[in-house]
Structure formats: C-alpha cells, structure tokens
Design an enzyme around this catalytic site. Sequence first.
Site, PDB file in Angstrom:
ATOM      1  N   ASP A  47      -9.220  12.461  16.090  1.00 23.76           N
ATOM      2  CA  ASP A  47      -9.194  11.100  16.606  1.00 23.76           C
ATOM      3  C   ASP A  47     -10.376  10.894  17.564  1.00 23.76           C
ATOM      4  O   ASP A  47     -10.531  11.638  18.529  1.00 23.76           O
ATOM      5  CB  ASP A  47      -7.860  10.865  17.329  1.00 23.76           C
ATOM      6  CG  ASP A  47      -7.649   9.402  17.670  1.00 23.76           C
ATOM      7  OD1 ASP A  47      -8.461   8.849  18.433  1.00 23.76           O
ATOM      8  OD2 ASP A  47      -6.677   8.815  17.169  1.00 23.76           O
ATOM      9  N   ARG A  94     -12.739  15.122   7.264  1.00 20.60           N
ATOM     10  CA  ARG A  94     -13.477  15.456   6.031  1.00 20.60           C
ATOM     11  C   ARG A  94     -14.932  15.793   6.350  1.00 20.60           C
ATOM     12  O   ARG A  94     -15.530  15.194   7.244  1.00 20.60           O
ATOM     13  CB  ARG A  94     -13.445  14.278   5.050  1.00 20.60           C
ATOM     14  CG  ARG A  94     -12.088  14.072   4.433  1.00 20.60           C
ATOM     15  CD  ARG A  94     -12.036  12.785   3.631  1.00 20.60           C
ATOM     16  NE  ARG A  94     -11.060  11.872   4.207  1.00 20.60           N
ATOM     17  CZ  ARG A  94     -10.908  10.606   3.849  1.00 20.60           C
ATOM     18  NH1 ARG A  94     -11.652  10.084   2.898  1.00 20.60           N
ATOM     19  NH2 ARG A  94     -10.001   9.848   4.428  1.00 20.60           N
ATOM     20  N   ASN A 129       0.875  -1.165   0.000  1.00 25.78           N
ATOM     21  CA  ASN A 129       0.000   0.000   0.000  1.00 25.78           C
ATOM     22  C   ASN A 129       0.920   1.225   0.000  1.00 25.78           C
ATOM     23  O   ASN A 129       1.479   1.584   1.029  1.00 25.78           O
ATOM     24  CB  ASN A 129      -0.869  -0.045   1.261  1.00 25.78           C
ATOM     25  CG  ASN A 129      -1.923   1.040   1.266  1.00 25.78           C
ATOM     26  OD1 ASN A 129      -1.905   1.941   0.424  1.00 25.78           O
ATOM     27  ND2 ASN A 129      -2.829   0.963   2.218  1.00 25.78           N
ATOM     28  N   HIS A 137     -12.834   2.360  -0.408  1.00 21.74           N
ATOM     29  CA  HIS A 137     -12.829   1.306   0.613  1.00 21.74           C
ATOM     30  C   HIS A 137     -13.430  -0.001   0.074  1.00 21.74           C
ATOM     31  O   HIS A 137     -13.917  -0.833   0.853  1.00 21.74           O
ATOM     32  CB  HIS A 137     -13.680   1.691   1.849  1.00 21.74           C
ATOM     33  CG  HIS A 137     -13.100   2.776   2.702  1.00 21.74           C
ATOM     34  ND1 HIS A 137     -13.893   3.672   3.381  1.00 21.74           N
ATOM     35  CD2 HIS A 137     -11.824   3.098   3.026  1.00 21.74           C
ATOM     36  CE1 HIS A 137     -13.131   4.509   4.076  1.00 21.74           C
ATOM     37  NE2 HIS A 137     -11.869   4.188   3.868  1.00 21.74           N
ATOM     38  N   ILE A 154     -15.992   2.438   9.505  1.00 22.12           N
ATOM     39  CA  ILE A 154     -15.913   3.664  10.300  1.00 22.12           C
ATOM     40  C   ILE A 154     -14.523   3.766  10.919  1.00 22.12           C
ATOM     41  O   ILE A 154     -14.230   3.159  11.964  1.00 22.12           O
ATOM     42  CB  ILE A 154     -17.005   3.691  11.398  1.00 22.12           C
ATOM     43  CG1 ILE A 154     -18.372   3.298  10.817  1.00 22.12           C
ATOM     44  CG2 ILE A 154     -17.063   5.067  12.044  1.00 22.12           C
ATOM     45  CD1 ILE A 154     -19.484   3.250  11.845  1.00 22.12           C
ATOM     46  N   GLU A 207      -7.652  -5.416   4.542  1.00 25.96           N
ATOM     47  CA  GLU A 207      -7.494  -5.084   3.128  1.00 25.96           C
ATOM     48  C   GLU A 207      -6.257  -5.757   2.525  1.00 25.96           C
ATOM     49  O   GLU A 207      -6.260  -6.138   1.360  1.00 25.96           O
ATOM     50  CB  GLU A 207      -7.439  -3.559   2.976  1.00 25.96           C
ATOM     51  CG  GLU A 207      -8.798  -2.939   3.290  1.00 25.96           C
ATOM     52  CD  GLU A 207      -8.775  -1.445   3.553  1.00 25.96           C
ATOM     53  OE1 GLU A 207      -8.270  -1.041   4.631  1.00 25.96           O
ATOM     54  OE2 GLU A 207      -9.236  -0.680   2.704  1.00 25.96           O
ATOM     55  N   ARG A 221      -2.184  -2.068  -3.798  1.00 22.19           N
ATOM     56  CA  ARG A 221      -3.454  -1.347  -3.639  1.00 22.19           C
ATOM     57  C   ARG A 221      -3.394  -0.084  -4.489  1.00 22.19           C
ATOM     58  O   ARG A 221      -2.419   0.667  -4.432  1.00 22.19           O
ATOM     59  CB  ARG A 221      -3.630  -0.964  -2.180  1.00 22.19           C
ATOM     60  CG  ARG A 221      -4.816  -0.073  -1.995  1.00 22.19           C
ATOM     61  CD  ARG A 221      -4.841   0.525  -0.618  1.00 22.19           C
ATOM     62  NE  ARG A 221      -6.032   1.336  -0.480  1.00 22.19           N
ATOM     63  CZ  ARG A 221      -6.070   2.460   0.202  1.00 22.19           C
ATOM     64  NH1 ARG A 221      -4.995   2.919   0.793  1.00 22.19           N
ATOM     65  NH2 ARG A 221      -7.177   3.147   0.298  1.00 22.19           N
TER      66      ARG A 221
HETATM   67  P1  ADP Z   1      -7.924   4.922   8.726  1.00 22.84           P
HETATM   68  O1  ADP Z   1      -9.194   5.339   8.045  1.00 22.84           O
HETATM   69  O2  ADP Z   1      -6.901   5.996   8.783  1.00 22.84           O
HETATM   70  O3  ADP Z   1      -7.405   3.570   8.298  1.00 22.84           O
HETATM   71  P2  ADP Z   1      -8.576   3.558  11.212  1.00 22.84           P
HETATM   72  O4  ADP Z   1      -9.465   2.539  10.622  1.00 22.84           O
HETATM   73  O5  ADP Z   1      -7.270   3.141  11.781  1.00 22.84           O
HETATM   74  O6  ADP Z   1      -8.356   4.782  10.255  1.00 22.84           O
HETATM   75  O7  ADP Z   1      -9.429   4.309  12.379  1.00 22.84           O
HETATM   76  C1  ADP Z   1      -8.910   5.368  13.116  1.00 22.84           C
HETATM   77  C2  ADP Z   1      -9.973   5.786  14.120  1.00 22.84           C
HETATM   78  O8  ADP Z   1     -10.257   4.671  14.969  1.00 22.84           O
HETATM   79  C3  ADP Z   1      -9.556   6.933  15.043  1.00 22.84           C
HETATM   80  O9  ADP Z   1     -10.601   7.877  15.128  1.00 22.84           O
HETATM   81  C4  ADP Z   1      -9.365   6.240  16.383  1.00 22.84           C
HETATM   82  O10 ADP Z   1      -9.697   7.090  17.444  1.00 22.84           O
HETATM   83  C5  ADP Z   1     -10.363   5.118  16.300  1.00 22.84           C
HETATM   84  N1  ADP Z   1     -10.015   4.050  17.246  1.00 22.84           N
HETATM   85  C6  ADP Z   1      -8.956   3.220  17.219  1.00 22.84           C
HETATM   86  N2  ADP Z   1      -8.948   2.414  18.314  1.00 22.84           N
HETATM   87  C7  ADP Z   1     -10.025   2.760  19.050  1.00 22.84           C
HETATM   88  C8  ADP Z   1     -10.589   2.323  20.284  1.00 22.84           C
HETATM   89  N3  ADP Z   1     -10.017   1.353  20.988  1.00 22.84           N
HETATM   90  N4  ADP Z   1     -11.727   2.928  20.728  1.00 22.84           N
HETATM   91  C9  ADP Z   1     -12.308   3.918  20.019  1.00 22.84           C
HETATM   92  N5  ADP Z   1     -11.838   4.369  18.832  1.00 22.84           N
HETATM   93  C10 ADP Z   1     -10.722   3.819  18.366  1.00 22.84           C
END
Ligand code: ADP
Length: 397
Positions: free
Chosen positions: A283, A239, A8, A178, A207, A384, A89
Amino acid sequence: MSKTIAINAGSSSLKWQLYLMPEEEVIAKGLIERIGLNDAISTVKFDGKEEKQVLAIADHTQAVKILLDDLMRLGIIKSYDEITGVGHRVVAGGEHFKDSALVDEDVIQKVEELTLLAPLHNGANAAGIRAFKEILPDITSVVVFDTSFHTSMPEKAYRYPLPSKYYRENQVRKYGAHGTSHEYVAQEAAKIMGKPLEDLKLVTAHIGNGVSITAIDSGKSVDTSMGFTPLAGVMMGTRTGDIDPAIIPYLLEHSDDFQTAEDISRILNRESGLLGVSEVSNDMRDVMAAMEQGDAKSQLAYDMFIDRIVKYIGQYLAVLSGADGIIFTAGIGENDPKVRQDIIRHFEWAGAKLDASKNEVRPVKGLISTEDASLKVLVIPTDEELVIARDVERLKK
Ligand code: ADP
C-alpha cells in the site's frame, strides 16, 4: 427511467452498484465477500447508511439472490421489475470481443473459454453472468471487457517477438487491461479540455494497486503497458511489471523457493512490486509513511515505482510523437500529489508544468497544469461501474 446494476464478480466476491439511468445517479452499492463460506459478508450502502450482514453464501447464484433480497428488504426497489439491465465486468475478452456485447449462451461460452487467459477472473465473471440469467432471465444483460478498448492496438504493438507459432497456436499477444478506466478518463479529459477526443493525443496513467499506462490517439488505444496478462508493464503494489525473462530460468536453477509454475506466478504477481522491494507493504500510504521515517528500502521502492512510470510515459510520448495531455487516475493517481509531482517534473521538457496549488487540492478533478503548459496534466477520478451502466443503456434493444 430504469435501474441498471453494474457487477464486478471476483472468485469469492461480488461488487455491485445500482444506477438510475439515464440520469447516471447511484442509488445504492455494495459488496458480497467470502462467497463459498459460512461467514460471508454482504454490505449495502444507500442513503448515507451502511448495512452489514454475516451469513452463509454457497455460490454466486446465491450471492445474487441475497443481493436482490437486500434491495427489496431495504426498500431500495419495490419489485424486481424495476431492474431493467445488468452489466458485467469481464477481465479477458481476447481477440474476439472488440466491444461490449449483449449476453447470450454463445457469449457466456466464449467468456468461459477465455478463462484460459485469465484463470482467476473469467470463471468468476461467467458465474456472475449465469447467476443473473437464472434469476432475472428477461432483463438486458451486457458484458463489458477490460481488454476491448485495447483491441485497436496495431499488430506491431500487440505482438511479442517470440516464434509466431505461439501467437497462432496459443494466442500469446498483448491484450492489456483497465480498458474501461482508460477509455472513461480519456473521454472525461476531452470534455474538460474542450476538444473532441478525435483531435487529441493522450497518455493515461491508471495508478492504483494495479498500474497501467496507455497511449491514446484520436480516442483509440495504440499501446498499453500491461501485456498478455496484467503482470506486465510498470512496477505495481505486488506485481513486478517488466523484468528480464531470463531471470525465471535462472532462479529455477538457483533458488529453492522458485520451482513450480505456481511459485513463479505467486512470487511475480503477489510478492513483488512495492511490497517485495520495501518489505513493508503493497500500500503506497504505508510505503510513504515508512519512507518519511527514513526507511531506505521503502525509499528505494518508491523511487523505482516512479522511475518505471516515468519511462512508460516517456515511451508513449514518443509513440504518439508528442501529446496534448497526461491524465492521472485510480487510488494513487487520484490521491497522491507527491507521486504526480515526482512524475511530471520529468516532463517539463515536453511542455508539462504543474500548478502546485491545483495539484495539492483534495479531492482534485480536472486540470492541474499551469495555464501556459503546452502538455496539459489532468486528474480524473475513474468510474468503471459507470462505463458498465452506460454500455447497458447503449446496447439496450
Ligand atoms: P486497485 O488497483 O486495487 O483498484 P486502487 O485504485 O484502490 O487499487 O488504489 C490503491 C492504492 O491507492 C493503494 O496503494 C493506496 O495506498 C493508494 N491510495 C489510496 N488513497 C490514497 C491517498 N489518499 N494517498 C495516497 N495513496 C492513496
């Protein structure tokens, strides 16, 4: 027994995972960051260990060389011949790529042409493909597109009600994103539900930092929330998701920092969403922590985030005329029981009901709805990279 590498590539990074196939066993994985700089970082994880190196890496070709050297140096492979396949990817496949494809010069050129649709991504993806072709020219090389799963959408779903000439002349239509994630979690959900995918109607909710919702009928994407680009649909980490397009000319006239195409793209893509509304973070964990401390802007950001997801899932239940399952995946979908609960309580009328104890288990995989729920709810961790490795196997000559 063969080893396949899933790649990726981003504009300054290269994420990889080495699989033993067809066993689907992860042998090692890593990330090369800050490509183009004198202090690039290469991290390799294998056998429960982690190795980090800081070094100068000029471009993607050099990054691939370093990755292969690392595999040899750390004894993960004994010779390059052990690697028989690579899967890349690629973000935008446009209308052309309806499935993953074996790489040849023509395919690389098409990926480069599609840079027009994904300026930040496709160029880097193509650089990664060329780098592998140069160093390991004889192995099976496959490209896997984020968009190809969504090429099954009907025209009424993928067209925008703009003058048709912008579709004909500028390829402006919904492509979604996605795709590998939505396809994978739908396949895994069907296994858990004990029914063929062809007999199921599903709404998949990816999500994470990026968010997209997809309506899947008989294993085919019939609509998805991301659009011409991954900016559309629900609110995300940074976004906007859908907004009234008239806001753009209005702010062009009335706001000093909203003046160029670059400003608009930056603000809508990087400064909005959870970050823009909470003014705390993109986050979810930070937003929730602030919300628990009573921060009103974070509470609003959270409520808006849930609201937009609920609306898209509701739309897609209607598009599908009812569904058998709702599936949560990605960082937030996999890890956050509160988000899942706050979404699903809007769908009890449709037959969805969470089993609170199953929803709270961490890590959770599988059904989290009650036995008697007619609309099942599942959590499926997305993978993925595994889809990429599987596609290399599938297309191997
Ligand atoms: P990306 O779209 O960049 O691949 P991810 O699928 O890694 O993103 O998701 C990132 C999001 O997941 C962030 O908002 C992070 O806060 C949330 N996240 C990761 N671990 C946890 C958790 N244990 N509890 C709540 N949210 C989480």
